[in-house]
Design a protein around this motif. Sequence first.
Motif, PDB file in Angstrom:
ATOM      1  N   PRO A 190       0.810  -1.223   0.000  1.00 58.12           N
ATOM      2  CA  PRO A 190       0.000   0.000   0.000  1.00 58.12           C
ATOM      3  C   PRO A 190       0.841   1.269   0.000  1.00 58.12           C
ATOM      4  O   PRO A 190       0.509   2.243  -0.688  1.00 58.12           O
ATOM      5  CB  PRO A 190      -0.821  -0.110   1.289  1.00 58.12           C
ATOM      6  CG  PRO A 190      -0.883  -1.560   1.577  1.00 58.12           C
ATOM      7  CD  PRO A 190       0.424  -2.111   1.099  1.00 58.12           C
ATOM      8  N   LEU A 191       1.936   1.256   0.746  1.00 53.02           N
ATOM      9  CA  LEU A 191       2.801   2.438   0.778  1.00 53.02           C
ATOM     10  C   LEU A 191       3.514   2.639  -0.552  1.00 53.02           C
ATOM     11  O   LEU A 191       3.686   3.779  -1.007  1.00 53.02           O
ATOM     12  CB  LEU A 191       3.815   2.315   1.908  1.00 53.02           C
ATOM     13  CG  LEU A 191       3.225   2.310   3.317  1.00 53.02           C
ATOM     14  CD1 LEU A 191       4.295   2.014   4.345  1.00 53.02           C
ATOM     15  CD2 LEU A 191       2.532   3.621   3.600  1.00 53.02           C
ATOM     16  N   GLU A 192       3.930   1.552  -1.191  1.00 53.53           N
ATOM     17  CA  GLU A 192       4.567   1.661  -2.513  1.00 53.53           C
ATOM     18  C   GLU A 192       3.586   2.228  -3.537  1.00 53.53           C
ATOM     19  O   GLU A 192       3.941   3.087  -4.344  1.00 53.53           O
ATOM     20  CB  GLU A 192       5.067   0.290  -2.977  1.00 53.53           C
ATOM     21  CG  GLU A 192       6.292  -0.197  -2.252  1.00 53.53           C
ATOM     22  CD  GLU A 192       7.541   0.568  -2.630  1.00 53.53           C
ATOM     23  OE1 GLU A 192       7.642   1.036  -3.779  1.00 53.53           O
ATOM     24  OE2 GLU A 192       8.403   0.713  -1.761  1.00 53.53           O
ATOM     25  N   ARG A 193       2.345   1.742  -3.497  1.00 48.72           N
ATOM     26  CA  ARG A 193       1.341   2.245  -4.447  1.00 48.72           C
ATOM     27  C   ARG A 193       1.036   3.711  -4.185  1.00 48.72           C
ATOM     28  O   ARG A 193       0.928   4.515  -5.117  1.00 48.72           O
ATOM     29  CB  ARG A 193       0.064   1.415  -4.368  1.00 48.72           C
ATOM     30  CG  ARG A 193      -0.968   1.878  -5.373  1.00 48.72           C
ATOM     31  CD  ARG A 193      -1.929   0.798  -5.766  1.00 48.72           C
ATOM     32  NE  ARG A 193      -2.711   1.266  -6.895  1.00 48.72           N
ATOM     33  CZ  ARG A 193      -3.884   1.886  -6.766  1.00 48.72           C
ATOM     34  NH1 ARG A 193      -4.415   2.096  -5.596  1.00 48.72           N
ATOM     35  NH2 ARG A 193      -4.534   2.288  -7.855  1.00 48.72           N
ATOM     36  N   LEU A 194       0.908   4.077  -2.919  1.00 53.53           N
ATOM     37  CA  LEU A 194       0.659   5.474  -2.581  1.00 53.53           C
ATOM     38  C   LEU A 194       1.813   6.360  -3.034  1.00 53.53           C
ATOM     39  O   LEU A 194       1.600   7.456  -3.543  1.00 53.53           O
ATOM     40  CB  LEU A 194       0.433   5.626  -1.078  1.00 53.53           C
ATOM     41  CG  LEU A 194       0.202   7.054  -0.583  1.00 53.53           C
ATOM     42  CD1 LEU A 194      -1.056   7.652  -1.211  1.00 53.53           C
ATOM     43  CD2 LEU A 194       0.126   7.074   0.926  1.00 53.53           C
ATOM     44  N   LYS A 195       3.025   5.894  -2.883  1.00 52.35           N
ATOM     45  CA  LYS A 195       4.190   6.670  -3.322  1.00 52.35           C
ATOM     46  C   LYS A 195       4.105   6.962  -4.816  1.00 52.35           C
ATOM     47  O   LYS A 195       4.316   8.095  -5.256  1.00 52.35           O
ATOM     48  CB  LYS A 195       5.469   5.894  -3.007  1.00 52.35           C
ATOM     49  CG  LYS A 195       6.730   6.580  -3.500  1.00 52.35           C
ATOM     50  CD  LYS A 195       7.946   5.717  -3.298  1.00 52.35           C
ATOM     51  CE  LYS A 195       7.957   4.654  -4.370  1.00 52.35           C
ATOM     52  NZ  LYS A 195       9.199   3.915  -4.484  1.00 52.35           N
ATOM     53  N   ILE A 196       3.752   5.939  -5.590  1.00 47.92           N
ATOM     54  CA  ILE A 196       3.654   6.124  -7.043  1.00 47.92           C
ATOM     55  C   ILE A 196       2.507   7.078  -7.385  1.00 47.92           C
ATOM     56  O   ILE A 196       2.644   7.963  -8.233  1.00 47.92           O
ATOM     57  CB  ILE A 196       3.493   4.768  -7.747  1.00 47.92           C
ATOM     58  CG1 ILE A 196       4.790   3.963  -7.594  1.00 47.92           C
ATOM     59  CG2 ILE A 196       3.135   4.934  -9.209  1.00 47.92           C
ATOM     60  CD1 ILE A 196       4.682   2.519  -7.987  1.00 47.92           C
ATOM     61  N   LEU A 197       1.360   6.916  -6.712  1.00 44.42           N
ATOM     62  CA  LEU A 197       0.223   7.806  -6.978  1.00 44.42           C
ATOM     63  C   LEU A 197       0.557   9.251  -6.622  1.00 44.42           C
ATOM     64  O   LEU A 197       0.152  10.174  -7.340  1.00 44.42           O
ATOM     65  CB  LEU A 197      -1.006   7.339  -6.197  1.00 44.42           C
ATOM     66  CG  LEU A 197      -1.640   6.040  -6.678  1.00 44.42           C
ATOM     67  CD1 LEU A 197      -2.742   5.593  -5.726  1.00 44.42           C
ATOM     68  CD2 LEU A 197      -2.179   6.193  -8.091  1.00 44.42           C
ATOM     69  N   MET A 198       1.291   9.452  -5.549  1.00 45.75           N
ATOM     70  CA  MET A 198       1.669  10.815  -5.176  1.00 45.75           C
ATOM     71  C   MET A 198       2.665  11.411  -6.166  1.00 45.75           C
ATOM     72  O   MET A 198       2.656  12.613  -6.417  1.00 45.75           O
ATOM     73  CB  MET A 198       2.252  10.839  -3.762  1.00 45.75           C
ATOM     74  CG  MET A 198       1.216  10.586  -2.682  1.00 45.75           C
ATOM     75  SD  MET A 198       1.920  10.526  -1.036  1.00 45.75           S
ATOM     76  CE  MET A 198       1.867  12.257  -0.619  1.00 45.75           C
ATOM     77  N   GLN A 199       3.518  10.579  -6.764  1.00 49.47           N
ATOM     78  CA  GLN A 199       4.502  11.070  -7.722  1.00 49.47           C
ATOM     79  C   GLN A 199       3.858  11.484  -9.034  1.00 49.47           C
ATOM     80  O   GLN A 199       4.325  12.414  -9.691  1.00 49.47           O
ATOM     81  CB  GLN A 199       5.565   9.999  -7.994  1.00 49.47           C
ATOM     82  CG  GLN A 199       6.517   9.790  -6.845  1.00 49.47           C
ATOM     83  CD  GLN A 199       7.431   8.590  -7.069  1.00 49.47           C
ATOM     84  OE1 GLN A 199       7.193   7.752  -7.925  1.00 49.47           O
ATOM     85  NE2 GLN A 199       8.486   8.509  -6.273  1.00 49.47           N
ATOM     86  N   VAL A 200       2.779  10.808  -9.442  1.00 47.48           N
ATOM     87  CA  VAL A 200       2.184  11.076 -10.755  1.00 47.48           C
ATOM     88  C   VAL A 200       0.909  11.897 -10.685  1.00 47.48           C
ATOM     89  O   VAL A 200       0.274  12.117 -11.721  1.00 47.48           O
ATOM     90  CB  VAL A 200       1.911   9.754 -11.525  1.00 47.48           C
ATOM     91  CG1 VAL A 200       3.186   8.996 -11.749  1.00 47.48           C
ATOM     92  CG2 VAL A 200       0.872   8.908 -10.811  1.00 47.48           C
ATOM     93  N   GLN A 201       0.512  12.416  -9.521  1.00 45.93           N
ATOM     94  CA  GLN A 201      -0.771  13.100  -9.412  1.00 45.93           C
ATOM     95  C   GLN A 201      -0.798  14.480 -10.062  1.00 45.93           C
ATOM     96  O   GLN A 201      -1.860  15.005 -10.338  1.00 45.93           O
ATOM     97  CB  GLN A 201      -1.205  13.180  -7.952  1.00 45.93           C
ATOM     98  CG  GLN A 201      -0.414  14.120  -7.081  1.00 45.93           C
ATOM     99  CD  GLN A 201      -0.893  14.085  -5.655  1.00 45.93           C
ATOM    100  OE1 GLN A 201      -2.031  13.729  -5.371  1.00 45.93           O
ATOM    101  NE2 GLN A 201      -0.018  14.466  -4.737  1.00 45.93           N
ATOM    102  N   GLY A 202       0.343  15.067 -10.317  1.00 48.63           N
ATOM    103  CA  GLY A 202       0.347  16.365 -10.990  1.00 48.63           C
ATOM    104  C   GLY A 202      -0.020  17.490 -10.053  1.00 48.63           C
ATOM    105  O   GLY A 202       0.255  17.465  -8.858  1.00 48.63           O
ATOM    106  N   TYR A 257      -3.760  13.320  -3.030  1.00 48.85           N
ATOM    107  CA  TYR A 257      -3.066  12.645  -1.930  1.00 48.85           C
ATOM    108  C   TYR A 257      -2.105  13.645  -1.299  1.00 48.85           C
ATOM    109  O   TYR A 257      -1.039  13.914  -1.815  1.00 48.85           O
ATOM    110  CB  TYR A 257      -2.299  11.423  -2.454  1.00 48.85           C
ATOM    111  CG  TYR A 257      -3.167  10.485  -3.248  1.00 48.85           C
ATOM    112  CD1 TYR A 257      -4.026   9.603  -2.608  1.00 48.85           C
ATOM    113  CD2 TYR A 257      -3.134  10.480  -4.639  1.00 48.85           C
ATOM    114  CE1 TYR A 257      -4.832   8.738  -3.325  1.00 48.85           C
ATOM    115  CE2 TYR A 257      -3.929   9.624  -5.371  1.00 48.85           C
ATOM    116  CZ  TYR A 257      -4.777   8.759  -4.702  1.00 48.85           C
ATOM    117  OH  TYR A 257      -5.577   7.913  -5.418  1.00 48.85           O
ATOM    118  N   ARG A 258      -2.516  14.223  -0.141  1.00 53.52           N
ATOM    119  CA  ARG A 258      -1.720  15.270   0.480  1.00 53.52           C
ATOM    120  C   ARG A 258      -0.662  14.721   1.436  1.00 53.52           C
ATOM    121  O   ARG A 258       0.412  15.274   1.548  1.00 53.52           O
ATOM    122  CB  ARG A 258      -2.633  16.239   1.222  1.00 53.52           C
ATOM    123  CG  ARG A 258      -3.515  17.054   0.276  1.00 53.52           C
ATOM    124  CD  ARG A 258      -4.327  18.093   1.024  1.00 53.52           C
ATOM    125  NE  ARG A 258      -5.276  17.535   1.985  1.00 53.52           N
ATOM    126  CZ  ARG A 258      -6.491  17.096   1.671  1.00 53.52           C
ATOM    127  NH1 ARG A 258      -6.913  17.139   0.420  1.00 53.52           N
ATOM    128  NH2 ARG A 258      -7.293  16.616   2.588  1.00 53.52           N
TER     129      ARG A 258
END
Length: 155
Positions: free
Chosen positions: A61-73, A78-79
């Motif tokens: 879950p943390l790995e997925r959140l990291k990727i989502l935070m990197q690509v959110q623009g 995800y704050r």
Amino acid sequence: MAARGAPEPDAGPSPAPTQPAACKPALVPFKPAPRPSWSSIAKSLAAGGIAGGLSRTAVAPLERLKILMQVQGNTKIYRNTWQGLFHMAKNEGVAGMFKGNGANCVRIVPNSAVKFLAYEYISTEISEHYRETTGSGRLTPFLRLVAGGGGGIIP
């Protein structure tokens, strides 16, 4: 007496220089440890693979959140970590937190298995060497670190 430049007649073997016994280094030839059995190899591979898969699944879950935070623009959905995890769980469910974990495990399980097998083999070799030289095959934390480093450098 021999002539000048002529070799002296052989008076017997020359005495070897003597050193106290404490000064002579004890050289023990290296003998490799006995080859591990196939069942031992299989157990080490399985243990390393399972440990690697479980560790990746635990942080998925943390790995997925990291990727989502990197690509959110510019839209900051995800704050922070907690808000992002709650947002993922609310919108996609708990299963959504583990998206992509299967592919990640396919990559990491063989890698972890081989690295753990290498660690086991290297630590056994070091332990056998110390058993023959010092009488104790117990590994110190530093020697375990060396064995882990040897297993970890395998790509």
